[in-house]
Design an enzyme around this catalytic site. Sequence first.
Site, mmCIF file in Angstrom:
data_model
loop_
_atom_site.group_PDB
_atom_site.id
_atom_site.type_symbol
_atom_site.label_atom_id
_atom_site.label_comp_id
_atom_site.label_asym_id
_atom_site.label_seq_id
_atom_site.Cartn_x
_atom_site.Cartn_y
_atom_site.Cartn_z
ATOM 1 N N TYR A 23 -16.338 -68.232 -47.047
ATOM 2 C CA TYR A 23 -15.100 -67.509 -47.392
ATOM 3 C C TYR A 23 -15.392 -66.012 -47.470
ATOM 4 O O TYR A 23 -14.663 -65.182 -46.895
ATOM 5 C CB TYR A 23 -14.569 -68.033 -48.722
ATOM 6 C CG TYR A 23 -13.406 -67.253 -49.290
ATOM 7 C CD1 TYR A 23 -12.115 -67.432 -48.812
ATOM 8 C CD2 TYR A 23 -13.603 -66.323 -50.325
ATOM 9 C CE1 TYR A 23 -11.052 -66.726 -49.333
ATOM 10 C CE2 TYR A 23 -12.538 -65.606 -50.853
ATOM 11 C CZ TYR A 23 -11.268 -65.809 -50.355
ATOM 12 O OH TYR A 23 -10.212 -65.090 -50.878
ATOM 13 N N ASP A 67 8.592 -70.288 -39.592
ATOM 14 C CA ASP A 67 7.323 -71.009 -39.490
ATOM 15 C C ASP A 67 6.275 -70.117 -38.841
ATOM 16 O O ASP A 67 6.530 -69.464 -37.822
ATOM 17 C CB ASP A 67 7.501 -72.288 -38.657
ATOM 18 C CG ASP A 67 8.370 -73.295 -39.393
ATOM 19 O OD1 ASP A 67 8.632 -73.080 -40.602
ATOM 20 O OD2 ASP A 67 8.806 -74.282 -38.761
ATOM 21 N N LYS A 123 -13.756 -62.651 -45.420
ATOM 22 C CA LYS A 123 -13.098 -61.515 -46.065
ATOM 23 C C LYS A 123 -13.844 -60.204 -45.762
ATOM 24 O O LYS A 123 -13.209 -59.147 -45.657
ATOM 25 C CB LYS A 123 -13.012 -61.751 -47.581
ATOM 26 C CG LYS A 123 -12.005 -62.832 -47.961
ATOM 27 C CD LYS A 123 -10.572 -62.432 -47.602
ATOM 28 C CE LYS A 123 -9.549 -63.442 -48.096
ATOM 29 N NZ LYS A 123 -8.160 -63.094 -47.699
#
Lengths: 252, 454
Positions: free
Chosen positions: A158, A65, A162
């Site tokens: 977004y 996880d 990046k």
Amino acid sequence: MNDALGEPQSVLVLGGSSEIALATVNALPRRRLRRIVLAARPSAARDLAVTTLTAEGISGVTAVDFDARSTESHSVFINEIFDAGDIDIVLLAFGVLGDQEAAEADPALAVEIATTNYTGAVSIGLHVARRLRMQGHGSLVVYSSVAGDRARRSNFIYGSTKAGLDAFAQGLGDALHGTGAHVLVVRPGMVRTKMSAGMPEAPMTTDANVVADIVVKSLRRGKETVYAPGPLRFVMAGLKSMPRSVFRKLPR
Amino acid sequence: MTQSLSLTQGEKLLTGWGRTCPSSARVVDCSSVEQVQEVIRGAGPRGVLARGLGRSYGDAAQSGGATVLNLQSMDSVAFDATSGTITAGAGASLDAIMRATVPQGAFVPVTPGTRMITVGGAIGADVHGKNHHVDGTFGSHVKSLTLVDGAGGVHELTPAGDTREKFWATVGGMGLTGAITQATFDVIPITSSLISVDTQRVNDLDEVMSKMIAGDDKYRYTVAWIDTVSPSGRGVITSGDHAPFEQLSARQRSEALLFDPKALATAPSIIPGGLLNKLTIRAFNEAWFRKAPKSRTDEMQSIGAFFHPLDGVADWNRIYGPRGFLQYQFVVPDSAGHLIRTALDRLREVGAPSFLTVLKRFGASNPAPLSFPQAGWTLAADVPAGIDGLAAALDELDELIAAAGGRLYLAKDSRQSPQMFAQTYPRLSEWQKVRDELDPQGTFTSDLARRLSI
């Protein structure tokens, strides 16, 4: 340890249910592969990948996880994985596209995208770099995006994460230069995946396995930056040099 | 412990001679046993490894993140004419030893194809030379050695008596039992520094092999070069013996024990990857075959020309370009001699014709559990690492070699699988027991050891 013919023995996937990352794992040479760690939030895709890779004959495939946003857990998390043995290739492939319109209206949503894609990546990226440095070898593949080359009206939240990630990864690669640890920055264009499903296709849209093949080839050649598909390099060079007044009016 | 992301002073990126798979390590120069002990006792979690002149081809002399001991200043050389032995520091090179002792009429018992190796490396890899069928490996001539173990304890080891297990685990142990700091070994007495050489050019592999079997006993040194481009497997056999003083001409007698080789050239540091391509390799192989006389006897050659022709070109490993190369060296018993041709054919099929390929007969193995040589045939082929399909082709050859009771040489290996290694070195667990006594914490390790789970 990678061998002389570029065959890795161990791979860590951060974002272990990412389609592009799993396609990369599938494209890696497997003759010496004996350990794959898929780190991701629990998901059916992650579990299926473990089952599939194990069925394909790779002995040590495990899922752990991992939450990119809980940066305080990253140190212990990375140490446990590397203490169990050297990692030859780390794929830093997690990221969310988010809903641009919703995030514009609710900055808290924008912060979530930024935390996963940028802050989380900076945190885990530095922890990985520290351990690659300690073991004196290994590659970190950072999945950036052409969306980071120049932020566009339609997805600048977004895109900005990046852009930040890309700059971070390049700097990290320079810092590690000559240490035996190496960073490869991959800038895919639009890729047909779950993340982009339903969106209209941009020119030069590609498939995850095409990106994967480019990553594997670039790793073997020790490249530092690569576009996927390759010719996007020229498209992006053109877009980056476009006057802002024109760029703003491009469709989407 | 905080560590800089960038390379800091004292850290170096290390590779083997094949220039593949680099890793960085902290390199520490030591000039005394006490310093070696101190470094071992202060070792970090990534451990310690001694490195000599970096002539092993793969990852045997590197260890990512570790402390790498450079013992090149422990380079004393003392020749004792009474006992006929040399006592040398682990960092002394065979080159330095030859320069010191050839003029005194003493030659090293074994030299591989380069003299640019250290005594420590020669023992760690248990190197062999053209005289293996007669004299065995370097380790077989060692009378005693000093080893600093994983806890910093100092051992004097001898091939017989109470310490024999530790001695033979260290011979061929690839530096994983501790750091060798000094050794005493036998010499070959010589009355001249010249080698009397017979050369035969042979038109196919079967004939090369039958001639080598027939000629085994006639010479101290013998080896064949094989043309890997020609499907016939034609080759050139060179055999020789130390020329006795009486055989020299008057002019040669005036400097009978001269030894003064020089590097003639240095390969440029930047070479494009494609320079060594099929065409140039083909041309080289053709030329190498043609330059050899059909048959010639009693030609006088210098030690350098006969044993170490490539030492004449410094850094020749650069000719393979940035992707580097590997040397595939295996041994198979006589009963599997046909695998020599299989290997040559397979390498040619994948487009990996070799630039320099050497065939040799081995004599019996020695008591060292990890020593490579065993009776039979050994083939060594240099292959560029960047060839597509090479990994699959070599894995297939590995399987055939393992099934025939053969194995690969660790000093050359950079790619075999851990399973292949464990299967073909059946005395591994016996060796590991002794290693665990000398280094229970696993302080001594290398990239090779990690890769092969040694």
